[in-house]
Design an enzyme around this catalytic site. Structure first.
Site, short mmCIF file in Angstrom:
data_model
loop_
_atom_site.label_atom_id
_atom_site.label_comp_id
_atom_site.label_asym_id
_atom_site.label_seq_id
_atom_site.Cartn_x
_atom_site.Cartn_y
_atom_site.Cartn_z
CB ILE A 1 -8.70 -49.72 -51.72
CG1 ILE A 1 -7.80 -50.25 -50.60
CG2 ILE A 1 -9.27 -48.35 -51.33
CD1 ILE A 1 -6.59 -49.39 -50.30
N PRO A 2 -11.82 -50.85 -53.48
CG PRO A 2 -13.89 -51.88 -53.21
CD PRO A 2 -12.50 -51.87 -52.67
CG HIS A 3 -11.21 -46.15 -56.01
ND1 HIS A 3 -10.32 -47.18 -55.84
CD2 HIS A 3 -10.79 -45.47 -57.10
CE1 HIS A 3 -9.39 -47.12 -56.78
NE2 HIS A 3 -9.67 -46.09 -57.56
N GLY A 4 -15.08 -45.29 -56.45
CA GLY A 4 -15.82 -44.70 -57.55
C GLY A 4 -16.12 -43.24 -57.29
#
Length: 147
Positions: A65-68
């Protein structure tokens, strides 16, 4: 905001072609750029990769779950991606990742992305939901997995 509220058929890739962590982030950002949700592609990729450098978002069980959070994001969004062959995402359990959710939120938003991240993590604890996502062959099936 719930997962089903931010999942969008235009932001789904059912057959990711990437073979590395950075490549999959770049591939997942493309639909956000195409839809005008991310205004500066390289800036947002760097934001996500900087977050990854702090600690991996490969949570295990085949999920990442990559996020930015960035000023180049115009609205909260989630990109769903699925890899048939699995990608080494430096997951906590050391296993390849097959299911990806890239969360993008505007810089000035509250902590709604943390709520979505929490909801998503809880939902993905369900083996039934993970199986539905792995077997999904259409965007509709991805959406149905969360109903």
């Amino acid at each position: 905001m719930e997962i089903k509220d931010v999942l969008n058929k235009k932001l789904m890739i059912l057959d990711l072609q990437s073979s590395s962590k950075e490549d999959v982030v770049m591939e997942l950002v493309k639909p956000l750029v195409k839809e005008g949700i991310v205004t500066e592609e390289s800036h947002f990729i760097k934001t996500v990769m900087d977050r990854e450098a702090q600690s991996t978002t490969g949570i295990g069980m085949g999920i990442a779950i990559p996020h930015g959070k960035s000023s180049v994001v115009t609205e909260p969004s989630i990109v769903f991606g699925k890899s048939q062959k699995g990608i080494d995402y430096e997951a906590l359990d050391g296993e390849p990742s097959y299911i990806f959710f890239l969360i993008a939120v505007p810089e000035n938003s509250d902590d709604q992305h943390l709520r979505v991240l929490s909801q998503l993590s809880r939902s993905l604890m369900s083996e039934e939901i993970r199986e539905k996502l792995l077997k999904a062959t259409s965007e509709e099936e991805v959406l149905k997995a969360f109903q």
